[in-house]
Design an enzyme around this catalytic site. Structure first.
Site, PDB file in Angstrom:
ATOM      1  N   HIS A 141      -0.010   0.253 -13.358  1.00 34.98           N
ATOM      2  CA  HIS A 141       0.734  -0.946 -13.762  1.00 34.98           C
ATOM      3  C   HIS A 141       2.213  -0.590 -13.951  1.00 34.98           C
ATOM      4  O   HIS A 141       2.533   0.433 -14.567  1.00 34.98           O
ATOM      5  CB  HIS A 141       0.148  -1.507 -15.062  1.00 34.98           C
ATOM      6  CG  HIS A 141       0.786  -2.793 -15.457  1.00 34.98           C
ATOM      7  ND1 HIS A 141       0.503  -3.990 -14.822  1.00 34.98           N
ATOM      8  CD2 HIS A 141       1.724  -3.069 -16.398  1.00 34.98           C
ATOM      9  CE1 HIS A 141       1.247  -4.943 -15.365  1.00 34.98           C
ATOM     10  NE2 HIS A 141       1.992  -4.419 -16.324  1.00 34.98           N
TER      11      HIS A 141
ATOM     12  N   ASN B 262       1.428   3.093  -2.606  1.00 31.90           N
ATOM     13  CA  ASN B 262       0.659   4.037  -3.438  1.00 31.90           C
ATOM     14  C   ASN B 262      -0.533   4.579  -2.662  1.00 31.90           C
ATOM     15  O   ASN B 262      -0.873   5.759  -2.777  1.00 31.90           O
ATOM     16  CB  ASN B 262       0.191   3.374  -4.738  1.00 31.90           C
ATOM     17  CG  ASN B 262       1.272   3.347  -5.795  1.00 31.90           C
ATOM     18  OD1 ASN B 262       1.567   4.363  -6.426  1.00 31.90           O
ATOM     19  ND2 ASN B 262       1.901   2.187  -5.972  1.00 31.90           N
TER      20      ASN B 262
ATOM     21  N   GLY C 113       0.782  -1.237   0.000  1.00 32.54           N
ATOM     22  CA  GLY C 113       0.000   0.000   0.000  1.00 32.54           C
ATOM     23  C   GLY C 113       0.809   1.281   0.000  1.00 32.54           C
ATOM     24  O   GLY C 113       0.349   2.296   0.529  1.00 32.54           O
TER      25      GLY C 113
ATOM     26  N   ILE D 209      -8.671  -9.967 -10.391  1.00 33.41           N
ATOM     27  CA  ILE D 209      -9.389  -9.406 -11.536  1.00 33.41           C
ATOM     28  C   ILE D 209     -10.825  -9.130 -11.094  1.00 33.41           C
ATOM     29  O   ILE D 209     -11.467  -9.978 -10.452  1.00 33.41           O
ATOM     30  CB  ILE D 209      -9.329 -10.392 -12.726  1.00 33.41           C
ATOM     31  CG1 ILE D 209      -7.877 -10.442 -13.204  1.00 33.41           C
ATOM     32  CG2 ILE D 209     -10.280  -9.963 -13.843  1.00 33.41           C
ATOM     33  CD1 ILE D 209      -7.614 -11.359 -14.349  1.00 33.41           C
ATOM     34  N   LEU D 210     -11.324  -7.937 -11.377  1.00 31.54           N
ATOM     35  CA  LEU D 210     -12.688  -7.604 -10.964  1.00 31.54           C
ATOM     36  C   LEU D 210     -13.687  -8.326 -11.872  1.00 31.54           C
ATOM     37  O   LEU D 210     -13.527  -8.332 -13.104  1.00 31.54           O
ATOM     38  CB  LEU D 210     -12.900  -6.090 -11.046  1.00 31.54           C
ATOM     39  CG  LEU D 210     -12.126  -5.269 -10.009  1.00 31.54           C
ATOM     40  CD1 LEU D 210     -12.166  -3.791 -10.358  1.00 31.54           C
ATOM     41  CD2 LEU D 210     -12.677  -5.504  -8.606  1.00 31.54           C
TER      42      LEU D 210
HETATM   43  C1  GRF Z   1       2.801  -1.178  -7.771  1.00 36.58           C
HETATM   44  O1  GRF Z   1       4.114  -1.270  -8.220  1.00 36.58           O
HETATM   45  C2  GRF Z   1       1.825  -1.249  -8.900  1.00 36.58           C
HETATM   46  O2  GRF Z   1       2.336  -0.829 -10.116  1.00 36.58           O
HETATM   47  C3  GRF Z   1       1.477  -2.698  -8.987  1.00 36.58           C
HETATM   48  O3  GRF Z   1       1.535  -3.158  -7.666  1.00 36.58           O
HETATM   49  C4  GRF Z   1       2.448  -2.372  -6.909  1.00 36.58           C
HETATM   50  C5  GRF Z   1       1.786  -1.991  -5.632  1.00 36.58           C
HETATM   51  O4  GRF Z   1       2.666  -1.430  -4.710  1.00 36.58           O
HETATM   52  N1  GRF Z   1       0.210  -2.869  -9.641  1.00 36.58           N
HETATM   53  P1  GRF Z   1       2.140  -0.798  -3.357  1.00 36.58           P
HETATM   54  O5  GRF Z   1       1.278  -1.841  -2.648  1.00 36.58           O
HETATM   55  O6  GRF Z   1       1.346   0.434  -3.698  1.00 36.58           O
HETATM   56  O7  GRF Z   1       3.363  -0.476  -2.567  1.00 36.58           O
END
Ligand code: GRF
Length: 187
Positions: free
Chosen positions: A107, A16, A14, A90-91
């Site tokens: 992604h 992001n 998490g 996948i949703l």
């Molecule tokens: C990210 O690198 C994103 O591109 C991929 O999963 C990762 C998630 O990282 N889909 P985080 O959980 O946000 O650290």
């Protein structure tokens, strides 16, 4: 500014989510995060929801019609944007059709290249010169919908999977918020 209510879906760390929570505190940032959804009860990212007093929901994707529970929560919190941030499931098509509002995903590659899992090892194996990350709308196919924003960097000969991941994630923390600003600029 009147902010839109957003929900972030996670499966892991998490980082992001953490970054988006931080950005959403800005007066001018278009979303307020009202809900976090995880398909894994042990996902460490849930801590960011807890720390920031954001409602979180753990879903069991194996249970029949779990999408109905999800839809109920999303309606209750008046969610008009879903951000998939490291969500590894996948949703279901039924969910995508019934939700009917914006869903975006981040992604770790320059889509349409390297859709799916194990992106960094495939990028290295393919001897790519550049890589990066992409935010796109979600449709019924994997990592496929219309691209909102991308950022790239040149790969160095010293880069291994771990280094690529770190460099990519640094860009993700810029591209995700920028994409959210972009999609609400026009409506
Ligand atoms: C990210 O690198 C994103 O591109 C991929 O999963 C990762 C998630 O990282 N889909 P985080 O959980 O946000 O650290």
């Amino acid at each position: 500014m009147v902010k839109k209510n957003a929900c972030i879906f996670i499966s892991g760390k998490g980082s992001n989510l953490k970054n988006l929570i931080g950005r959403s505190r800005d007066y001018n940032f278009p979303i307020s995060i009202k809900l976090v959804v995880s398909d894994k009860k042990e996902a460490s990212g849930i801590l960011h929801a807890k720390k920031n007093s954001i409602t979180f929901l753990i879903i069991n994707t194996k249970s029949r019609n779990y999408e109905n529970i999800l839809l109920k929560y999303l309606r209750k919190h008046k969610i008009s944007l879903i951000c998939l941030a490291g969500y590894m499931k996948i949703l279901p098509k039924k969910f995508l059709r019934n939700y009917g509002k914006k869903i975006i995903n981040i992604h770790p590659s320059l889509l349409p290249k390297f859709k799916g899992l194990n992106t960094f090892s495939r990028i290295l194996k393919n001897k790519e010169k550049k890589t990066g990350c992409t935010v796109h709308y979600v449709d019924e196919k994997l990592d496929n919908g219309k691209i909102i924003s991308q950022k790239s960097f040149f790969i160095s000969t010293k880069d291994d999977e771990e280094k690529l991941k770190n460099k990519t994630q640094k860009l993700e923390y810029l591209v995700f918020p920028e994409s959210i600003i972009k999609i609400f600029q026009n409506n």
